[in-house]
Structure formats: C-alpha cells, structure tokens
Design a protein around this motif. Structure first.
Motif, PDB file in Angstrom:
ATOM      1  N   UNK A 198     -41.478 -39.283 -21.752  1.00 46.20           N
ATOM      2  CA  UNK A 198     -42.801 -39.433 -21.569  1.00 46.20           C
ATOM      3  C   UNK A 198     -43.457 -40.053 -22.764  1.00 46.20           C
ATOM      4  N   UNK A 199     -42.873 -39.465 -23.864  1.00 46.79           N
ATOM      5  CA  UNK A 199     -43.623 -39.986 -25.125  1.00 46.79           C
ATOM      6  C   UNK A 199     -43.009 -41.449 -25.446  1.00 46.79           C
ATOM      7  N   UNK A 200     -41.949 -41.780 -25.102  1.00 44.71           N
ATOM      8  CA  UNK A 200     -41.723 -43.325 -25.197  1.00 44.71           C
ATOM      9  C   UNK A 200     -42.349 -44.087 -24.421  1.00 44.71           C
ATOM     10  N   UNK A 201     -42.903 -43.650 -23.236  1.00 46.99           N
ATOM     11  CA  UNK A 201     -43.636 -44.510 -22.354  1.00 46.99           C
ATOM     12  C   UNK A 201     -44.963 -44.727 -22.858  1.00 46.99           C
ATOM     13  N   UNK A 202     -45.514 -43.596 -23.405  1.00 52.30           N
ATOM     14  CA  UNK A 202     -46.758 -43.503 -23.868  1.00 52.30           C
ATOM     15  C   UNK A 202     -46.799 -44.476 -25.156  1.00 52.30           C
ATOM     16  N   UNK A 203     -45.931 -44.374 -26.042  1.00 50.40           N
ATOM     17  CA  UNK A 203     -45.899 -45.033 -27.246  1.00 50.40           C
ATOM     18  C   UNK A 203     -45.766 -46.382 -27.008  1.00 50.40           C
ATOM     19  N   UNK A 204     -44.889 -46.960 -25.985  1.00 50.33           N
ATOM     20  CA  UNK A 204     -44.729 -48.145 -25.582  1.00 50.33           C
ATOM     21  C   UNK A 204     -46.024 -48.777 -25.103  1.00 50.33           C
ATOM     22  N   UNK A 205     -46.786 -47.993 -24.445  1.00 47.85           N
ATOM     23  CA  UNK A 205     -48.209 -48.418 -23.922  1.00 47.85           C
ATOM     24  C   UNK A 205     -49.007 -48.815 -24.996  1.00 47.85           C
ATOM     25  N   UNK A 206     -49.043 -47.944 -26.090  1.00 45.90           N
ATOM     26  CA  UNK A 206     -49.766 -48.027 -27.243  1.00 45.90           C
ATOM     27  C   UNK A 206     -49.739 -49.315 -28.152  1.00 45.90           C
ATOM     28  N   UNK A 207     -48.205 -49.680 -28.194  1.00 48.69           N
ATOM     29  CA  UNK A 207     -47.750 -50.706 -28.897  1.00 48.69           C
ATOM     30  C   UNK A 207     -48.528 -52.048 -28.374  1.00 48.69           C
ATOM     31  N   UNK A 208     -48.654 -52.102 -27.014  1.00 51.64           N
ATOM     32  CA  UNK A 208     -49.037 -53.263 -26.262  1.00 51.64           C
ATOM     33  C   UNK A 208     -50.377 -53.312 -26.414  1.00 51.64           C
ATOM     34  N   UNK A 209     -51.324 -52.233 -26.328  1.00 52.00           N
ATOM     35  CA  UNK A 209     -52.792 -52.287 -26.442  1.00 52.00           C
ATOM     36  C   UNK A 209     -53.373 -52.269 -27.735  1.00 52.00           C
ATOM     37  N   UNK A 210     -52.833 -51.200 -28.412  1.00 48.17           N
ATOM     38  CA  UNK A 210     -53.261 -50.984 -29.897  1.00 48.17           C
ATOM     39  C   UNK A 210     -52.157 -50.998 -30.949  1.00 48.17           C
ATOM     40  N   UNK A 211     -51.908 -52.332 -31.298  1.00 46.66           N
ATOM     41  CA  UNK A 211     -50.591 -52.350 -32.232  1.00 46.66           C
ATOM     42  C   UNK A 211     -50.993 -51.684 -33.623  1.00 46.66           C
ATOM     43  N   UNK A 212     -52.042 -51.692 -34.104  1.00 46.74           N
ATOM     44  CA  UNK A 212     -52.191 -51.184 -35.402  1.00 46.74           C
ATOM     45  C   UNK A 212     -51.998 -49.476 -35.176  1.00 46.74           C
ATOM     46  N   UNK A 213     -52.573 -49.038 -33.913  1.00 47.08           N
ATOM     47  CA  UNK A 213     -52.467 -47.328 -33.992  1.00 47.08           C
ATOM     48  C   UNK A 213     -50.872 -47.002 -33.666  1.00 47.08           C
ATOM     49  N   UNK A 214     -50.135 -48.041 -32.979  1.00 39.19           N
ATOM     50  CA  UNK A 214     -48.893 -47.669 -32.789  1.00 39.19           C
ATOM     51  C   UNK A 214     -48.366 -47.644 -34.212  1.00 39.19           C
ATOM     52  N   UNK A 215     -48.290 -48.536 -35.095  1.00 38.62           N
ATOM     53  CA  UNK A 215     -47.760 -48.346 -36.313  1.00 38.62           C
ATOM     54  C   UNK A 215     -48.173 -47.183 -37.108  1.00 38.62           C
ATOM     55  N   UNK A 216     -49.581 -46.862 -37.175  1.00 38.85           N
ATOM     56  CA  UNK A 216     -49.832 -45.575 -37.597  1.00 38.85           C
ATOM     57  C   UNK A 216     -49.130 -44.405 -37.097  1.00 38.85           C
ATOM     58  N   UNK A 217     -49.090 -44.347 -35.935  1.00 38.49           N
ATOM     59  CA  UNK A 217     -48.251 -43.355 -35.132  1.00 38.49           C
ATOM     60  C   UNK A 217     -46.966 -43.014 -35.333  1.00 38.49           C
ATOM     61  N   UNK A 218     -46.152 -44.236 -35.452  1.00 38.23           N
ATOM     62  CA  UNK A 218     -44.686 -44.535 -35.688  1.00 38.23           C
ATOM     63  C   UNK A 218     -44.426 -43.961 -36.935  1.00 38.23           C
ATOM     64  N   UNK A 219     -45.361 -44.119 -38.240  1.00 35.83           N
ATOM     65  CA  UNK A 219     -45.268 -43.847 -39.370  1.00 35.83           C
ATOM     66  C   UNK A 219     -45.379 -42.538 -39.473  1.00 35.83           C
ATOM     67  N   UNK A 220     -46.383 -41.781 -38.810  1.00 36.95           N
ATOM     68  CA  UNK A 220     -46.692 -40.244 -38.728  1.00 36.95           C
ATOM     69  C   UNK A 220     -45.389 -39.420 -38.198  1.00 36.95           C
ATOM     70  N   UNK A 221     -45.071 -39.873 -37.246  1.00 40.49           N
ATOM     71  CA  UNK A 221     -43.751 -39.372 -36.567  1.00 40.49           C
ATOM     72  C   UNK A 221     -42.654 -39.333 -37.396  1.00 40.49           C
TER      73      UNK A 221
END
Length: 86
Positions: A25-48
């Motif tokens: 589920x987390x992978x699915x959500x993060x994949x969606x974020x990557x498409x819609x909000x690339x900047x937020x995706x980068x932030x989340x990946x770095x935090x994780x």
C-alpha cells in the motif's frame, strides 16, 4: 549528464534502497505521489531514507506514509490573504 540528472538518479537509487521496507500500500501511494507531486516525492523518500538508516523504523506502512505527508502539508499551508476593498 547534467547536475539535475545526477540528483534524479541519486533519488531513484535511494528510492530503490527503501523499497524493501515499504508495504504494498505504501509503495502504491508513493508511486502516485511521484507522478502527481514530484517535489513532495523527493522529500518523502529522503525522510524515509533517514528514518530507515537511523533505525527509527523497520517497516513503512500506509498510515506512517500518510502521517509524514500530513506533516509536510502542514508546513506548506499558506495563510489566506485578506484584502479590504473600500
């Protein structure tokens, strides 16, 4: 290869390194974020990545991801502009 390309490749490598710690589920959500909000995706990946490296978390589920996104969104909320028209 430009500086941005190197950064994107580095982020992609970090993302691949944290994938084993994510639930489906987390992978699915993060994949969606990557498409819609690339900047937020980068932030989340770095935090994780930081959390996983420091040993604070062993498994990232959808709830944890939602909480991180909520905290990021709180920081980005803008104050409404109030205009007085006379």
């Amino acid at each position: 290869m430009s500086k941005d390309d190197k950064k994107l490749k580095e982020i992609e490598n970090i993302y691949k390194s944290i994938l084993p710690f994510l639930t489906k589920e987390a992978i699915d959500r993060l994949s969606n974020i990557k498409v819609v909000y690339p900047e937020k995706f980068i932030q989340v990946v770095l935090i994780l990545y930081q959390y996983i490296q420091s040993g604070k978390i062993k498994k990232v589920d959808d709830e944890l991801l939602k909480n991180i996104l909520l905290k990021l969104s709180e920081n980005e909320r803008r104050e409404p502009k109030i205009r007085f028209i006379h």
